[in-house]
Write a protein that holds these residues in place. Structure first.
Motif, PDB file in Angstrom:
ATOM      1  N   ASP A 164       0.804  -1.203   0.000  1.00  0.00           N
ATOM      2  CA  ASP A 164       0.000   0.000   0.000  1.00  0.00           C
ATOM      3  C   ASP A 164       0.849   1.269   0.000  1.00  0.00           C
ATOM      4  O   ASP A 164       2.044   1.239   0.330  1.00  0.00           O
ATOM      5  N   PHE A 165       0.208   2.379  -0.368  1.00  0.00           N
ATOM      6  CA  PHE A 165       0.862   3.682  -0.232  1.00  0.00           C
ATOM      7  C   PHE A 165       1.319   3.851   1.209  1.00  0.00           C
ATOM      8  O   PHE A 165       0.681   3.349   2.135  1.00  0.00           O
ATOM      9  N   ASN A 166       2.429   4.547   1.421  1.00  0.00           N
ATOM     10  CA  ASN A 166       3.039   4.551   2.753  1.00  0.00           C
ATOM     11  C   ASN A 166       2.854   5.838   3.546  1.00  0.00           C
ATOM     12  O   ASN A 166       3.217   5.883   4.727  1.00  0.00           O
ATOM     13  N   HIS A 167       2.325   6.876   2.929  1.00  0.00           N
ATOM     14  CA  HIS A 167       2.053   8.122   3.647  1.00  0.00           C
ATOM     15  C   HIS A 167       0.655   8.619   3.269  1.00  0.00           C
ATOM     16  O   HIS A 167       0.275   8.544   2.091  1.00  0.00           O
ATOM     17  N   HIS A 168      -0.069   9.129   4.247  1.00  0.00           N
ATOM     18  CA  HIS A 168      -1.373   9.708   3.944  1.00  0.00           C
ATOM     19  C   HIS A 168      -1.174  10.902   3.011  1.00  0.00           C
ATOM     20  O   HIS A 168      -0.324  11.757   3.269  1.00  0.00           O
ATOM     21  N   TRP A 206       1.069  11.533   7.366  1.00  0.00           N
ATOM     22  CA  TRP A 206       1.277  10.528   8.412  1.00  0.00           C
ATOM     23  C   TRP A 206       1.763   9.212   7.800  1.00  0.00           C
ATOM     24  O   TRP A 206       1.485   8.900   6.645  1.00  0.00           O
ATOM     25  N   HIS A 207       2.444   8.416   8.638  1.00  0.00           N
ATOM     26  CA  HIS A 207       2.915   7.096   8.228  1.00  0.00           C
ATOM     27  C   HIS A 207       1.771   6.086   8.337  1.00  0.00           C
ATOM     28  O   HIS A 207       1.157   5.946   9.402  1.00  0.00           O
ATOM     29  N   GLU A 227       4.995   9.492  13.590  1.00  0.00           N
ATOM     30  CA  GLU A 227       6.409   9.153  13.448  1.00  0.00           C
ATOM     31  C   GLU A 227       6.554   7.653  13.227  1.00  0.00           C
ATOM     32  O   GLU A 227       5.651   6.873  13.526  1.00  0.00           O
ATOM     33  N   ARG A 228       7.733   7.273  12.729  1.00  0.00           N
ATOM     34  CA  ARG A 228       8.045   5.856  12.544  1.00  0.00           C
ATOM     35  C   ARG A 228       9.550   5.704  12.573  1.00  0.00           C
ATOM     36  O   ARG A 228      10.287   6.609  12.159  1.00  0.00           O
ATOM     37  N   HIS A 229      10.023   4.545  13.063  1.00  0.00           N
ATOM     38  CA  HIS A 229      11.458   4.307  13.108  1.00  0.00           C
ATOM     39  C   HIS A 229      12.069   4.472  11.726  1.00  0.00           C
ATOM     40  O   HIS A 229      11.511   4.023  10.714  1.00  0.00           O
TER      41      HIS A 229
END
Length: 312
Positions: free
Chosen positions: A133-137, A142-143, A226-228
């Motif tokens: 899927d797409f990874n950012h809104h 957002w992640h 946020e995301r690592h």
């Protein structure tokens, strides 16, 4: 910790089993996921099904703008009382906390736009190519972290197709690993959205006399701010892997009518994916051109200003 009394639409046992679900989720193969039967209160799940929108009410246009076999309604609040109650539930702190406990992902965010989500209705002969899927809104940036899908099909058989398939790596068929989940009534599937969470479903083939059926589901997507860093990637749209040629198409095989139809379908799918990518490239080029024009206009204004200053 989630208060089960604050989630009257979710079956009581779901919150009680949250820690056990998390253990299954984190250890699952080919990637983090879990399956929870009887996710919603049964009466509520049936209410969602009764108010499920007619196919023609949703967006059912494909990449060419033609009527297709999948229909989506993103703004679910207008579908009826049960769907408004669902919308209230899934944005509540108690629900977000519960899903966070079951997956080990804190700080989950609700998408009020249901971008790509909402009610999903897939008809006979519809399929979904394996993809991530797409990874950012697209609006908030957002992640994207989780897909939560609840199926609403009282009758579904394995030989009808349409089962959700989770893949380890569809680009490596020899070493691929696939987990399959039938879309049964009130069955919930939650899986993590990553750069390797490949999923899709094979073509639906309903039996004679059951053309009234379709593959119905509720799709909810959750995000974090946020995301690592080691889990992130440059922003991208949905990435598809086209289905391979049928295994029986080998040297010496004589094509029959079904083979020819399958080849035409595979080529049409590739054309659709290519068209989508071309449109994305056109959009990127237009933004680049606009940005270049803006920079050149700025340089021209500064040069004119310097010229006026020199003349002065």
């Amino acid at each position: 910790m989630s208060d089960a009394s604050a989630l009257p639409l979710v079956a009581p046992g779901v919150a009680a089993a949250a820690d056990a679900v998390r253990a299954r989720f984190t250890s699952a193969r080919p990637f983090a996921h879990c399956v929870i039967d009887g996710f919603f209160d049964d009466a509520f799940a049936n209410a969602l099904l009764r108010e499920f929108p007619a196919f023609a009410r949703g967006d059912h246009r494909n990449e060419h703008g033609e009527a297709g076999g999948k229909s989506v309604v993103e703004r679910i609040r207008g579908l009826g009382d049960a769907w408004r109650a669902l919308d209230d539930c899934v944005q509540s702190p108690a629900f977000l906390d519960l899903v966070g406990r079951m997956t080990g992902i804190p700080g989950l965010l609700y998408d009020r736009d249901y971008f790509g989500g909402g009610s999903h209705d897939n008809r006979d002969r519809q399929s979904l190519d394996v993809h991530v899927d797409f990874n950012h809104h697209p609006a908030t940036g957002w992640h994207r972290r989780l897909n939560l899908i609840v199926y609403l099909n009282h009758a579904w058989q394995a030989d009808w197709g349409g089962a959700l398939e989770l893949h380890r790596d569809p680009r490596d068929p020899a070493n691929n690993e696939v987990a399959s989940v039938l879309p049964l009534f009130n069955r919930c599937v939650i899986f993590e959205t990553t750069e390797h969470s490949w999923h899709g479903f094979p073509e639906i083939h309903l039996p004679a006399g059951r053309s009234d059926l379709s593959r119905k589901s509720v799709a909810l997507y959750f995000y974090t701010r946020e995301r690592h860093a080691d889990q992130t990637a440059p922003r991208h749209s949905t990435v598809y892997v086209d289905r391979p040629l049928p295994a029986h198409l080998q040297p010496g095989h004589v094509l029959d009518a079904d083979d020819v139809a399958a080849l035409h379908e595979l080529l049409a799918r590739r054309d659709q994916h290519n068209l989508r990518l071309y449109r994305e490239l056109e959009g990127l080029q237009a933004r680049l051109d606009q940005s270049t024009i803006g920079r050149l206009a700025g340089l021209a204004r500064r040069a004119a200003g310097r010229l006026r200053h020199t003349r002065g």
